[in-house]
Design an enzyme around this catalytic site. Structure first.
Site, PDB file in Angstrom:
ATOM      1  N   LYS A 163       0.836  -1.187   0.000  1.00  0.00           N
ATOM      2  CA  LYS A 163       0.000   0.000   0.000  1.00  0.00           C
ATOM      3  C   LYS A 163       0.878   1.246   0.000  1.00  0.00           C
ATOM      4  O   LYS A 163       2.005   1.157   0.496  1.00  0.00           O
ATOM      5  CB  LYS A 163      -0.965   0.016   1.188  1.00  0.00           C
ATOM      6  N   TYR A 251      -4.791   3.761   6.310  1.00  0.00           N
ATOM      7  CA  TYR A 251      -5.375   2.822   7.275  1.00  0.00           C
ATOM      8  C   TYR A 251      -6.683   3.370   7.826  1.00  0.00           C
ATOM      9  O   TYR A 251      -7.620   2.615   8.104  1.00  0.00           O
ATOM     10  CB  TYR A 251      -4.395   2.543   8.420  1.00  0.00           C
TER      11      TYR A 251
END
Ligand code: NDP
Length: 408
Positions: A163, A251
Site C-alpha cells: 500500500k 489505514y
C-alpha cells in the site's frame, strides 16, 4: 502554468496529478505541477537499521508452496515481511530483487536464496524465465509501485503490491488492466484484513454492536525527524504523493470503509503544508477530512507526519462506541466496547496478519480463491485520496458516486 488555471480533468489525466493539484494551489510552486515522473527510478539503498538476518534459512513447508520474489530490500521487507515467511504455511521466499549488490549477497545467503535467483533492477526481466517465482511482491517506494507491478505482469507473474497501490487512480487503472491482460492476480497488501482485531471489529459492527453508526473518527500520526526530499523518499512528492495520507492515513480510510460498510457520498478536507520546513517542501504535514455517508453517519479522518504518535479508530453508534487503540499496528492491538458496560476484546495475536496475508495470496494463486484486497480496492482508495486533495485545494465539498469517482 498557474495552478488555478488547470482544470480537474487535466490533473486527473496527468496521473498523480491531483497531489500536484493541491500542492500547486497551496504553494507558489505551480511550475512543479506536472513534474515528470520519469526522474523516478529504482535505485539501491543502504541496509536499513535494526535488521536481524536469520541464522538458518527456512524451507517451504508444503510441496505446493508458492514462491515469492521480494522487490526492494528496505525496512519493511527486511524487518517485517521476510521474517514472516517462516510462519506462512504455503509461501516462501524464492528470489530477491535489489539495487544494492551487498544486500543481495548478505540477504540472499541468510535466506538461502540461490545466487541464480538474486536479481538487480536491470536483470529483473529475466525473472520471466524463472519458474521458482510465482508471485512478485513489490515493496518499493510507493511512486514505483505502478511501474514495477506492470513489469512483473509483463514477466507473467502474479503480483502482491504494498500500500498505497499507486499514487493516482490513473496508475491503478493501468495496473488492473495489466493484470487482466496477463491473466494474473493482483493483491494489495492491506494487512488489516488479516488481523484478528480488525476482522472481529468488522463482524461486531455488522452485528450492530454499537447500535446505528453515527460518528467514526480515525487518527494516524507520528512526528517525523528532520529530513528532506534528497535524503528520504517519504517526503518526495514523486515517490510519496501527498505524504501522510497515502502512507498512514490510508489505514484510516480503510477502517472507515470496512467498519461503516458504506461509501462516502461527499468529502470535505483541509491540508497543512508549513513553509520553510524541508520535511514539507514537497508533501503535506497533515491532512484532515470529513466524509458524509448516505446513512447520515459521518467519518472524521486525520493523519499527520508532524504530531505526536497515534493510531486509533473510534466508531460511535446510538448505543455505544467501539474503540481500537492502537488499531492497525504490527502488534499490541486493543479493542474495547464502551456503552452501558465496558467490554474488552482479545481477538487473537495481531502478528499473524503478515503470514496470513502471504498465505491468502498463495491460496489465490494455487486454488484460484477470491482475493479479499484486490486491485479494485486499491483503486477505490486512490479515488478517495484524490477527492480529498481536490476538496482541500478547491476549498469545497466534493460529491462522490458509489464507486468513489467524483460527481460533476
Ligand atoms: P524503505 O525506504 O525502507 O525501503 C525501500 C526500498 O526500496 C529500498 O531499500 C530500496 O531497496 C528500494 N528502492 C528502489 N528504488 C528506490 C528509491 N529511488 N528510493 C528509495 N528506495 C528505493 O521503505 P519501506 O520499506 O518503509 O517502504 C516500502 C513500501 O512498503 C512502501 O510502499 C510503503 O508504503 C510500504 N510499507 C507498508 C507497510 C505496511 O504496514 N503494510 C509498512 C511500511 C511500509 P534496495 O536497496 O534493495 O534496492
Amino acid at each position: 502554468m498557474e495552478g488555478d488555471r488547470v482544470t480537474r480533468r487535466r490533473f486527473l489525466e496527468a496521473g498523480g496529478g491531483v497531489t500536484g493539484l493541491s500542492l500547486a494551489l497551496t504553494t507558489s510552486a505551480g511550475a512543479a505541477l506536472f513534474q515528470s515522473r520519469s526522474e523516478v527510478r529504482a535505485a539501491g539503498q543502504r541496509m536499513p537499521d535494526g535488521v536481524e538476518l536469520p541464522r538458518s534459512p527456512s524451507l517451504p513447508k508444503r510441496s505446493n508452496s508458492v514462491g515469492f520474489a521480494i522487490v526492494g530490500l528496505g525496512d519493511y521487507a527486511l524487518n517485517q515481511m521476510m521474517p514472516r515467511f517462516n510462519q506462512a504455511e504455503r509461501a516462501h521466499v524464492a528470489a530477491i530483487v535489489s539495487g544494492n549488490p551487498e544486500k543481495l549477497s548478505r540477504v540472499g545467503d541468510a535466506y538461502g536464496v540461490p545466487r541464480s535467483a538474486r536479481y538487480s533492477y536491470e536483470s529483473f526481466q529475466d525473472i520471466a524465465r524463472d519458474d521458482r517465482v510465482d508471485v512478485v511482491y513489490i515493496v518499493l517506494p510507493s511512486g514505483l509501485h505502478a511501474e514495477w507491478t506492470t513489469r512483473a505482469f509483463a514477466a507473467g507473474k502474479h503480483v502482491l503490491c504494498e500500500k498505497p497501490m499507486a499514487l493516482s487512480s490513473a496508475e491503478c487503472k493501468r495496473m488492473i488492466a495489466a493484470s487482466r491482460k496477463a491473466n494474473r492476480k493482483l493483491m494489495i497488501a492491506y494487512r488489516s484484513h488479516f488481523e484478528p482485531h480488525n476482522l472481529q471489529a468488522m463482524e461486531l459492527m455488522a452485528q450492530g454492536v454499537a447500535g446505528q453508526l453515527r460518528l467514526l473518527r480515525t487518527e494516524q500520526s507520528y512526528r517525523m525527524g528532520p529530513t528532506s526530499p534528497t535524503e528520504n523518499w517519504r517526503v518526495r512528492r514523486a515517490l510519496a504523493g501527498g505524504g501522510p495520507l497515502e502512507d498512514l492515513g490510508i489505514y484510516g480510510i480503510q477502517a472507515a470503509l470496512y467498519l461503516s460498510r458504506e461509501m462516502p457520498e461527499s468529502i470535505s478536507a483541509t491540508t497543512l503544508q508549513p513553509s520553510g520546513d524541508p520535511r514539507f517542501s514537497e508533501i503535506f504535514a497533515q491532512v484532515t477530512s470529513q466524509w458524509r455517508f448516505p446513512s447520515g453517519a459521518v467519518a472524521q479522518l486525520a493523519t499527520s507526519y508532524d504530531s505526536s504518535g497515534s493510531n486509533s479508530v473510534r466508531a460511535r453508534g446510538t448505543s455505544g462506541a467501539l474503540i481500537m487503540d492502537p488499531a492497525t499496528n504490527y502488534s499490541g492491538q486493543r479493542m474495547t466496547l464502551e456503552g452501558r458496560e465496558r467490554r474488552e476484546f482479545r481477538a487473537g495475536d495481531p502478528t499473524v496478519q503478515f503470514a496470513r496475508q502471504l498465505d491468502h495470496m498463495a491460496d489465490a494463486v494455487r486454488d484460484g480463491t477470491r482475493i479479499r484486497t484486490p486491485g479494485e480496492m486499491g483503486l477505490r482508495d486512490l479515488r478517495l485520496i484524490e477527492a480529498t486533495y481536490l476538496s482541500a485545494a478547491a476549498g469545497r465539498t466534493v460529491k462522490l458516486n458509489g464507486d468513489a469517482t467524483m460527481r460533476g
